[in-house]
Design a protein around this motif. Sequence first.
Motif, PDB file in Angstrom:
ATOM      1  N   LEU A   1       0.823  -1.226  -0.024  1.00  0.00           N
ATOM      2  CA  LEU A   1       0.197   0.071  -0.055  1.00  0.00           C
ATOM      3  C   LEU A   1       0.977   1.170  -0.043  1.00  0.00           C
ATOM      4  CD1 LEU A   1      -2.677  -0.969   2.563  1.00  0.00           C
ATOM      5  CD2 LEU A   1      -2.813  -1.229   0.205  1.00  0.00           C
ATOM      6  N   GLY A   2       2.019   1.149   0.070  1.00  0.00           N
ATOM      7  CA  GLY A   2       3.008   2.377  -0.021  1.00  0.00           C
ATOM      8  C   GLY A   2       3.120   2.933   1.312  1.00  0.00           C
ATOM      9  N   THR A   3       2.799   2.194   2.496  1.00  0.00           N
ATOM     10  CA  THR A   3       3.023   2.647   3.661  1.00  0.00           C
ATOM     11  C   THR A   3       3.422   1.595   4.639  1.00  0.00           C
ATOM     12  OG1 THR A   3       1.823   3.892   5.744  1.00  0.00           O
ATOM     13  CG2 THR A   3       0.361   2.447   4.061  1.00  0.00           C
ATOM     14  N   LYS A   4       4.179   1.754   5.680  1.00  0.00           N
ATOM     15  CA  LYS A   4       4.626   0.716   6.569  1.00  0.00           C
ATOM     16  C   LYS A   4       3.957   0.886   7.673  1.00  0.00           C
ATOM     17  CE  LYS A   4       9.160   0.438   4.650  1.00  0.00           C
ATOM     18  NZ  LYS A   4      10.911   0.440   5.252  1.00  0.00           N
ATOM     19  N   GLN A   5       2.545  -0.033   8.129  1.00  0.00           N
ATOM     20  CA  GLN A   5       1.942   0.059   9.318  1.00  0.00           C
ATOM     21  C   GLN A   5       1.656  -1.332   9.717  1.00  0.00           C
ATOM     22  OE1 GLN A   5      -1.314   2.093   6.833  1.00  0.00           O
ATOM     23  NE2 GLN A   5      -1.159   3.537   8.557  1.00  0.00           N
ATOM     24  N   PHE A   6       2.170  -2.273   9.228  1.00  0.00           N
ATOM     25  CA  PHE A   6       1.820  -3.737   9.613  1.00  0.00           C
ATOM     26  C   PHE A   6       3.243  -4.368  10.284  1.00  0.00           C
ATOM     27  CE2 PHE A   6      -0.478  -2.999   6.021  1.00  0.00           C
ATOM     28  CZ  PHE A   6      -1.834  -3.336   6.393  1.00  0.00           C
ATOM     29  N   LYS A   7       3.092  -5.055  11.393  1.00  0.00           N
ATOM     30  CA  LYS A   7       4.247  -5.741  12.022  1.00  0.00           C
ATOM     31  C   LYS A   7       3.855  -7.263  12.206  1.00  0.00           C
ATOM     32  CE  LYS A   7       7.135  -4.866  15.994  1.00  0.00           C
ATOM     33  NZ  LYS A   7       7.265  -3.774  17.094  1.00  0.00           N
ATOM     34  N   VAL A   8       4.717  -8.311  11.945  1.00  0.00           N
ATOM     35  CA  VAL A   8       4.306  -9.334  12.067  1.00  0.00           C
ATOM     36  C   VAL A   8       5.573 -10.289  12.778  1.00  0.00           C
ATOM     37  CG1 VAL A   8       3.874 -11.520  11.031  1.00  0.00           C
ATOM     38  CG2 VAL A   8       2.773  -9.712  10.147  1.00  0.00           C
ATOM     39  N   ARG A   9       5.415 -11.079  13.538  1.00  0.00           N
ATOM     40  CA  ARG A   9       6.118 -11.955  14.158  1.00  0.00           C
ATOM     41  C   ARG A   9       5.890 -13.517  14.225  1.00  0.00           C
ATOM     42  NH1 ARG A   9       8.431 -12.161  20.276  1.00  0.00           N
ATOM     43  NH2 ARG A   9       6.540 -13.132  20.573  1.00  0.00           N
ATOM     44  N   GLY A  10       6.794 -14.512  13.757  1.00  0.00           N
ATOM     45  CA  GLY A  10       6.248 -15.837  14.063  1.00  0.00           C
ATOM     46  C   GLY A  10       7.370 -16.649  14.708  1.00  0.00           C
ATOM     47  N   LYS A  11       7.001 -17.271  15.638  1.00  0.00           N
ATOM     48  CA  LYS A  11       8.002 -18.404  16.528  1.00  0.00           C
ATOM     49  C   LYS A  11       7.566 -19.588  16.697  1.00  0.00           C
ATOM     50  CE  LYS A  11       9.838 -18.243  21.247  1.00  0.00           C
ATOM     51  NZ  LYS A  11       9.624 -17.546  22.471  1.00  0.00           N
ATOM     52  N   MET A  12       8.439 -20.470  16.702  1.00  0.00           N
ATOM     53  CA  MET A  12       8.193 -21.858  17.055  1.00  0.00           C
ATOM     54  C   MET A  12       9.241 -22.441  17.967  1.00  0.00           C
ATOM     55  SD  MET A  12       6.775 -24.888  16.747  1.00  0.00           S
ATOM     56  CE  MET A  12       5.569 -24.733  15.232  1.00  0.00           C
ATOM     57  N   SER A  13       8.785 -23.056  18.886  1.00  0.00           N
ATOM     58  CA  SER A  13       9.799 -23.354  20.181  1.00  0.00           C
ATOM     59  C   SER A  13       9.356 -24.853  20.457  1.00  0.00           C
ATOM     60  CB  SER A  13       9.759 -22.820  21.274  1.00  0.00           C
ATOM     61  OG  SER A  13       8.443 -22.426  22.103  1.00  0.00           O
ATOM     62  N   SER A  14      10.343 -25.636  20.883  1.00  0.00           N
ATOM     63  CA  SER A  14      10.100 -27.109  21.216  1.00  0.00           C
ATOM     64  C   SER A  14      10.634 -27.491  22.468  1.00  0.00           C
ATOM     65  CB  SER A  14      10.397 -28.173  20.215  1.00  0.00           C
ATOM     66  OG  SER A  14      11.961 -28.179  19.839  1.00  0.00           O
ATOM     67  N   GLU A  15      10.157 -28.404  23.165  1.00  0.00           N
ATOM     68  CA  GLU A  15      10.660 -28.843  24.426  1.00  0.00           C
ATOM     69  C   GLU A  15      10.579 -30.267  24.488  1.00  0.00           C
ATOM     70  OE1 GLU A  15       8.803 -26.810  27.643  1.00  0.00           O
ATOM     71  OE2 GLU A  15       9.090 -24.970  27.002  1.00  0.00           O
ATOM     72  N   LEU A  16      11.723 -30.867  25.316  1.00  0.00           N
ATOM     73  CA  LEU A  16      11.615 -32.155  25.434  1.00  0.00           C
ATOM     74  C   LEU A  16      11.331 -32.457  26.901  1.00  0.00           C
ATOM     75  CD1 LEU A  16      11.758 -35.196  24.150  1.00  0.00           C
ATOM     76  CD2 LEU A  16      14.296 -34.930  24.232  1.00  0.00           C
ATOM     77  N   TRP A  17      10.592 -33.293  27.425  1.00  0.00           N
ATOM     78  CA  TRP A  17      10.221 -33.336  28.755  1.00  0.00           C
ATOM     79  C   TRP A  17      10.482 -34.917  29.164  1.00  0.00           C
ATOM     80  CZ3 TRP A  17       4.736 -30.864  29.989  1.00  0.00           C
ATOM     81  CH2 TRP A  17       4.877 -29.549  29.547  1.00  0.00           C
ATOM     82  N   PHE A  18      11.188 -35.025  30.323  1.00  0.00           N
ATOM     83  CA  PHE A  18      11.146 -36.338  30.971  1.00  0.00           C
ATOM     84  C   PHE A  18      10.249 -36.270  32.310  1.00  0.00           C
ATOM     85  CE2 PHE A  18      12.692 -39.430  34.097  1.00  0.00           C
ATOM     86  CZ  PHE A  18      12.056 -40.667  33.693  1.00  0.00           C
ATOM     87  N   ASP A  19       9.286 -36.824  32.499  1.00  0.00           N
ATOM     88  CA  ASP A  19       8.691 -36.913  33.860  1.00  0.00           C
ATOM     89  C   ASP A  19       8.278 -38.113  34.450  1.00  0.00           C
ATOM     90  OD1 ASP A  19       6.509 -36.206  35.709  1.00  0.00           O
ATOM     91  OD2 ASP A  19       5.747 -34.766  34.726  1.00  0.00           O
ATOM     92  N   ASN A  20       8.773 -38.448  35.752  1.00  0.00           N
ATOM     93  CA  ASN A  20       8.673 -39.809  35.991  1.00  0.00           C
ATOM     94  C   ASN A  20       7.165 -39.979  36.875  1.00  0.00           C
ATOM     95  OD1 ASN A  20       8.994 -38.066  38.510  1.00  0.00           O
ATOM     96  ND2 ASN A  20      10.174 -39.747  39.610  1.00  0.00           N
ATOM     97  N   ASN A  21       6.181 -39.029  36.719  1.00  0.00           N
ATOM     98  CA  ASN A  21       5.149 -38.982  37.575  1.00  0.00           C
ATOM     99  C   ASN A  21       4.056 -38.187  36.730  1.00  0.00           C
ATOM    100  OD1 ASN A  21       3.064 -39.714  39.159  1.00  0.00           O
ATOM    101  ND2 ASN A  21       3.948 -38.656  41.015  1.00  0.00           N
ATOM    102  N   ILE A  22       3.775 -38.616  35.563  1.00  0.00           N
ATOM    103  CA  ILE A  22       3.009 -37.572  34.847  1.00  0.00           C
ATOM    104  C   ILE A  22       1.430 -37.512  35.184  1.00  0.00           C
ATOM    105  CG2 ILE A  22       4.265 -38.300  32.654  1.00  0.00           C
ATOM    106  CD1 ILE A  22       1.623 -40.220  31.982  1.00  0.00           C
TER     107      ILE A  22
END
Length: 217
Positions: A35-56
């Motif tokens: 549109l000829g004007t800078k008015q938008f702002k976007v961020r994407g993120k992907m994170s991952s975790e690996l858990w070990f739980d001895n009492n789920i």
Amino acid sequence: GIFVSVVVAAIFSATAWAQEDVQPVQDDYQDYLGLGTKQFKVRGKMSSELWFDNNILLTDKSEIDDIVVVLQPELNFRFDHGQDYVKLDYRGRDRIYSDNGDFNGMEHYLNGLVHFRIDKFYVELSDDYANRRDPFNNLQITSKLDTLQNDARLTAGGDFDKFDIELSLGIRRFEIFDSGFDIFDHRRWDVGFTGFFAIMPKTQALVEYGYTHTNYD
């Protein structure tokens, strides 16, 4: 119990998203729609975790351990036009159990805000949506419990020289998707008024009123 986690995160950002709810620097915006004007702002993120739980199941006896992979996607969007802006934030969480697939579930959290201002008056419309999937329910029964909560709010006010006022209307919807917990499902309405009034130099009076009504299913 023993709980161990490993975290990996990747961020894909169109801008430097430093602080929320702070007016960003105009140069940080992007012209995504051409549109000829800078008015938008976007961020994407992907994170991952690996858990070990001895009492789920968080039990005192017959403990069950498992390895859990957790995926957490995020997407943030903002559009600014003068003093007006729109924000939309999404966050998900997917838990994948190695040996206890019945507890797998994707959670969704969505927050939206629209803010308009005309001279000394402003209007805000917000909505907070959360769909949770707990691996066990409140009675410690070994089953997944799905809950939904949605909070919508309309706020209007004005900023004047001698006084500031604000009116709000909120609506909450809460549901547990389990027939044994229907008594907790409810709708909640609330209204509120807040006013600041200058009664003397350097002295203000605060007036507040609130009313809440809840209907259980």
